[in-house]
Design an enzyme around this catalytic site. Structure first.
Site, mmCIF file in Angstrom:
data_model
loop_
_atom_site.group_PDB
_atom_site.id
_atom_site.type_symbol
_atom_site.label_atom_id
_atom_site.label_comp_id
_atom_site.label_asym_id
_atom_site.label_seq_id
_atom_site.Cartn_x
_atom_site.Cartn_y
_atom_site.Cartn_z
ATOM 1 N N GLN A 259 0.831 -1.201 0.000
ATOM 2 C CA GLN A 259 0.000 0.000 0.000
ATOM 3 C C GLN A 259 0.862 1.246 0.000
ATOM 4 O O GLN A 259 0.626 2.188 -0.759
ATOM 5 C CB GLN A 259 -0.894 -0.021 1.251
ATOM 6 N N HIS A 262 2.460 2.973 -3.161
ATOM 7 C CA HIS A 262 1.610 3.656 -4.155
ATOM 8 C C HIS A 262 1.899 5.139 -4.232
ATOM 9 O O HIS A 262 1.930 5.739 -5.305
ATOM 10 C CB HIS A 262 0.130 3.500 -3.785
ATOM 11 N N GLU A 327 -10.475 1.318 2.896
ATOM 12 C CA GLU A 327 -10.670 0.881 1.513
ATOM 13 C C GLU A 327 -10.433 -0.629 1.416
ATOM 14 O O GLU A 327 -11.236 -1.359 0.852
ATOM 15 C CB GLU A 327 -9.676 1.644 0.625
ATOM 16 N N HIS A 328 -9.293 -1.081 1.965
ATOM 17 C CA HIS A 328 -8.935 -2.507 1.967
ATOM 18 C C HIS A 328 -8.789 -2.976 3.407
ATOM 19 O O HIS A 328 -8.066 -2.351 4.183
ATOM 20 C CB HIS A 328 -7.588 -2.736 1.281
ATOM 21 N N ASP A 361 -6.161 -6.441 -6.264
ATOM 22 C CA ASP A 361 -5.752 -5.382 -7.189
ATOM 23 C C ASP A 361 -5.739 -5.872 -8.637
ATOM 24 O O ASP A 361 -5.892 -5.079 -9.565
ATOM 25 C CB ASP A 361 -4.332 -4.890 -6.858
ATOM 26 N N HIS A 420 -52.456 18.795 -8.887
ATOM 27 C CA HIS A 420 -52.168 17.382 -8.633
ATOM 28 C C HIS A 420 -53.473 16.638 -8.320
ATOM 29 O O HIS A 420 -53.764 15.584 -8.905
ATOM 30 C CB HIS A 420 -51.198 17.232 -7.450
#
Lengths: 430, 430
Positions: A259, A262, A327-328, A361, A420
Site C-alpha cells: 500500500q 503507491h 478501503e482494503h 488489485d 395534482h
C-alpha cells in the site's frame, strides 16, 4: 516510523479521533483554470484539444491524430510483453465472471389491489473512462473500469488518455482492447473531461465519466457533474490489516508496504492484540523498505501516515475497524469468518492469511476501484450498478385508480397542490 | 403558450437540440457564504446554529430547543387533519412494501479454482434528511426519503427542518414519525447541512445527507461531499406525456398542469402524432389554468418551458423520448407495453391512461425522488440501494494463491509496483 496507538492508554480516544481526521492530501484550488479550459473546449472543440495537448503533453495531435487507430492497437500488442498480455487476459476473464453476477434483475409484479409495479434496468448508453498518463497509467485500472461497463451493456466505452510526448503505454491500449473499449483518444486533463461531457467534432459526448485523475481532472469532473454522471472522486489508497500474533511478520509487512509504495499519501495500518508482534511487523517493514525500488515513497507514507494500533482484544477492535472504514481490510486472524459479521464499513475484505490485498488489485475478480478516506461508511466500490440505471414502472386500471384516489387527493390538497388533486379526480369525474 | 416543434420541419433537429439544452434554472454562486457558515458551525457548534436560526428563520432555539421532542410530535398528531394522517399512513405502507423488494442480497460463492468471492451489503449507520421549510415542505417527500432508509436498516434517521418563525408543519412531524425517523432538529440552510456533516453538541454527525433544498443547501451538500455521502442535487421537475389522439385532452392537460404548478422552472411536454389533438390539449391547458390556485406559477412554467412535439409516428418519437430522458414519462397510447421496451432513459414510467403521474407522487408505492434535467441518462430514482453499501469479499487458500500468483506478479511488475509483487511472492517463497 509509524505512530503507535494503544487502546488502553487514557488519551487513546483523543489520539485516535485526531488520527482519523488527519488530512492526507493537500487540495489545490484549480477551479478557475479548469473552468476556462472547459469553456474553451466547448467553444473551439478539436482545435482547443490540439492546443492544450501541445502545451501540456508536448504532443502534436494535428500530426498524430486525436483518435487512436486500429493499427495503433495492433502495434501495441506487438510492443507489449506477451506474458503480461496473457496476465491481462486472465485478469479480464476473472473480473468479467465476477461482475456478471452483479447485473440487477428487472422486477415486475402485481400488488394485492391490482396495481402493477416494477423496476426496469438499462445500461448507460455511453461512458467515458479517464486513464491517467505516465507512471499512474495502470492497465489493471483500465480493466477494472471498462469490464463492468461492458458487462452492463454500455454500447460506447470511450477512453481518454494523455499521450505525454506522443506516447501511450502499449499495455493501456491492450487492456482497453481486451475490455471491449470502442474508442480511444489521445487527450488528458480537464480538456479531455470537457470533450467527453460536451463533445467536439471528433469526440461524441458520453453520459457518464469514470476513472481516476489528478486535481485538474477531479475538478473538471465536479464541474461537468449534472451534464453527465461521474463516479466518486478517488483519494489516496489505504489498507488496514487486523492480525493476531500467529502470523509471519514478513508477510504482513509486505502487505503494508504494497500500500505504502503507491503514494506518499497512502496509508497502512496494523491492528493487533500483541505488542511484541506489532513490534516484529514494524521491524520487518523497516527491513523490507530498503529492498524496494520505490523505497522513498513507501518510507514517507509509512512515516507520515502508517500506524500500529494495539488493542486489548479483537472485540474491542471492531468499533475502531468500523470507524476507520478502510478501503482494503485484511482479516489475518485465527477465525476471520467469526469476525466478518462484525465488520460494518470496508470497501473490500480479504479473508485469511493467504489472501493478500494485492490479489484483489489484479486477478481476484472483484473490483479494485474502492471507496477511500473513510467513504466506505456511505459508499461502495465500482460495480455493474454504476453503469446501469433504473426506471420505476407503475400501471393502474380504473379500479386501482379508484382505490388509490382518495389518499392521493387528500395528500395533494394538504400540500396545496390542487392541479395534482385534479389530475386524479378528473379521471373519476370526482 | 408553449412552443410547438414539428418533427417533419426542416429545422426540427436544430430547434429540438436547443430545446434540450435550455437552462431552466439560474444558478446562484453562494459558495463563499456557505463556506463561512460551515466553518462557523464547525467552530462554534450549537451556538452557531442558534445564531443563524435567529437571523434566517426568526426562531429562538435558545427558548424553543434545537431538538423536537416527543411532546411536539404528539401535539402535531393532534393538530393534523385525521384524514390526511390516514392518507400518510396508507402511502407509507405502500412505499414500504415496494421498497422492501429492492433490498439487495448478499452473494457468496466459490469459483472453479476454489477462490471464494462475495458481496456483503450493510446499511449506512446514520442518515440525515434535509426537509425544506415553508411551502416547499412536503410531507410526502419525508416519506419518500425516510422510508427507504428505514427499509435499508439505517439505525439513525435524522431530520433537519427550518422552523420559520418557530413553526414546523405538523404533517412534516407526523410523516417523520410514521417513517421511523429517530431525531428531528429545528435547523435549516447550510448551517443544518454543516451540523449533519460535522456534528455539534446536540446533533451527532451522520454518514450521508439526502433531501432537496434551496441553492444554499445544495451548495453546502456539495461542499461537505467526501466527509459524508450526498444524494443527487435535484433540479426542477418535468413530465413528458406521449399520447395518441384516443385520449381525453382534459385528462392530459391536467397531468401537464400538475407538473407546471410546482415551480416556474418545471417543464411539461406533450409528444403526439396528431396535430389537431395536440391543439385540443393546449386549449384544455389554457382553460384549466384559470381554475388553479397556483395559476400564475403554472402559466409561467407552461409559457416558458412547455412544449408540444408533433411526430410523424411513435417509432420516430422514441429517439426524442430517450434524448429528453424525462423525470416522469407517461405512455398514454393504445399499446404502451409495446412501447416500453423502446424506452431507454426515464426516471419513472407511467403506463396507460389510468396512471396519472400524480399517483407516483403519493401512493403508487414507487419513489418520487427521481433524476431531473436529463440525468435519467445516467442515474436512477431513490431506492434502498442509496442507503446501503457493499463490501466485496475475497478468500484464498494456499492452492488458490499459487494459481493466481503468476498473473498477479506479472501485472504488478509491469506496473512498476515491486512491493505488490513481493506481497504475493513472499507467501509462496517465490
Amino acid at each position: 516510523m509509524a505512530i503507535t496507538l494503544r487502546q488502553s492508554d487514557a488519551d487513546f480516544e483523543k489520539r485516535f479521533a485526531a488520527f482519523l481526521t488527519t488530512k492526507r492530501e493537500v487540495s489545490h484550488d484549480v477551479d478557475a483554470t479548469v473552468r476556462a479550459i472547459i469553456d474553451d473546449v466547448r467553444d473551439r472543440g478539436d482545435a482547443a484539444l490540439i492546443d492544450y495537448t501541445l502545451k501540456f503533453d508536448r504532443a502534436d495531435l494535428g500530426t498524430l491524430g486525436i483518435a487512436v487507430t486500429r493499427a495503433d492497437i495492433e502495434q501495441a500488442y506487438k510492443d507489449a510483453d506477451p506474458e503480461t498480455v496473457e496476465a491481462l487476459r486472465f485478469a479480464r476473464d476473472r473480473i468479467r465472471s465476477h461482475h456478471a453476477r452483479q447485473m440487477p434483475k428487472d422486477d415486475r409484479y402485481v400488488d394485492p389491489i391490482g396495481v402493477e409495479l416494477g423496476s426496469r434496468w438499462t445500461a448507460v448508453e455511453a461512458v467515458g473512462l479517464y486513464v491517467p498518463g505516465g507512471t499512474a497509467s495502470y492497465p489493471s485500472s483500465v480493466l477494472m473500469n471498462a469490464v463492468p461497463a461492458q458487462v452492463a451493456g454500455v454500447e460506447r466505452i470511450v477512453i481518454v488518455v494523455p499521450a505525454s510526448g506522443g506516447v501511450i503505454n502499449p499495455l493501456t491500449l491492450v487492456a482497453a482492447d481486451l475490455a471491449g473499449v470502442s474508442e480511444i483518444y489521445r487527450v488528458g486533463g480537464a480538456q479531455a473531461v470537457a470533450a467527453l461531457a460536451y463533445g467536439t467534432e471528433t469526440i461524441a459526448p458520453v453520459a457518464k465519466i469514470v476513472g481516476p485523475g489528478n486535481a485538474y481532472v477531479a475538478a473538471a469532473k465536479r464541474q461537468v457533474f449534472g451534464t453527465v454522471g461521474i463516479d466518486m472522486i478517488a483519494g489516496p489508497s489505504e489498507v488496514l490489516v487486523v492480525a493476531d500474533s500467529d502470523n509471519d511478520p514478513d508477510w504482513l509487512a509486505a502487505d503494508l508496504l504494497a500500500q505504502a509504495e503507491h503514494d506518499v499519501s497512502a496509508q497502512s495500518i496494523l491492528i493487533t492484540d500483541d505488542a511484541a508482534f506489532g513490534k516484529s511487523v514494524e521491524e520487518a517493514v523497516e527491513r523490507q523498505i530498503k529492498l524496494l525500488p520505490r523505497a522513498e515513497t513507501a518510507a514517507a507514507s509509512w512515516r507520515d501516515f502508517g500506524a500500529v494500533i494495539l488493542v486489548d482484544d479483537f472485540d474491542a477492535a471492531m468499533p475502531l475497524v468500523n470507524r476507520i472504514a478502510a478501503e482494503h481490510l485484511e482479516l489475518a486472524v485465527a477465525d476471520p469468518e467469526a469476525m466478518l459479521p462484525k465488520v460494518r464499513n470496508a470497501g473490500a475484505i480479504f479473508i485469511g492469511k493467504h489472501t493478500p490485498e494485492v490479489i484483489g488489485d489484479y486477478v481476484g475478480g472483484s473490483n479494485h476501484v474502492l471507496p477511500t478516506a473513510r467513504s466506505a461508511r456511505f459508499s461502495s466500490g465500482l460495480t455493474v450498478l454504476d453503469f446501469v440505471k433504473r426506471s420505476s414502472i407503475l400501471k393502474l386500471g380504473p379500479d386501482q385508480l379508484r382505490a388509490l384516489a382518495p389518499a392521493a387527493i387528500a395528500l395533494a390538497k394538504a400540500e396545496g397542490l390542487d392541479a395534482h388533486a385534479r389530475s386524479v379526480a378528473i379521471r373519476l369525474n370526482m
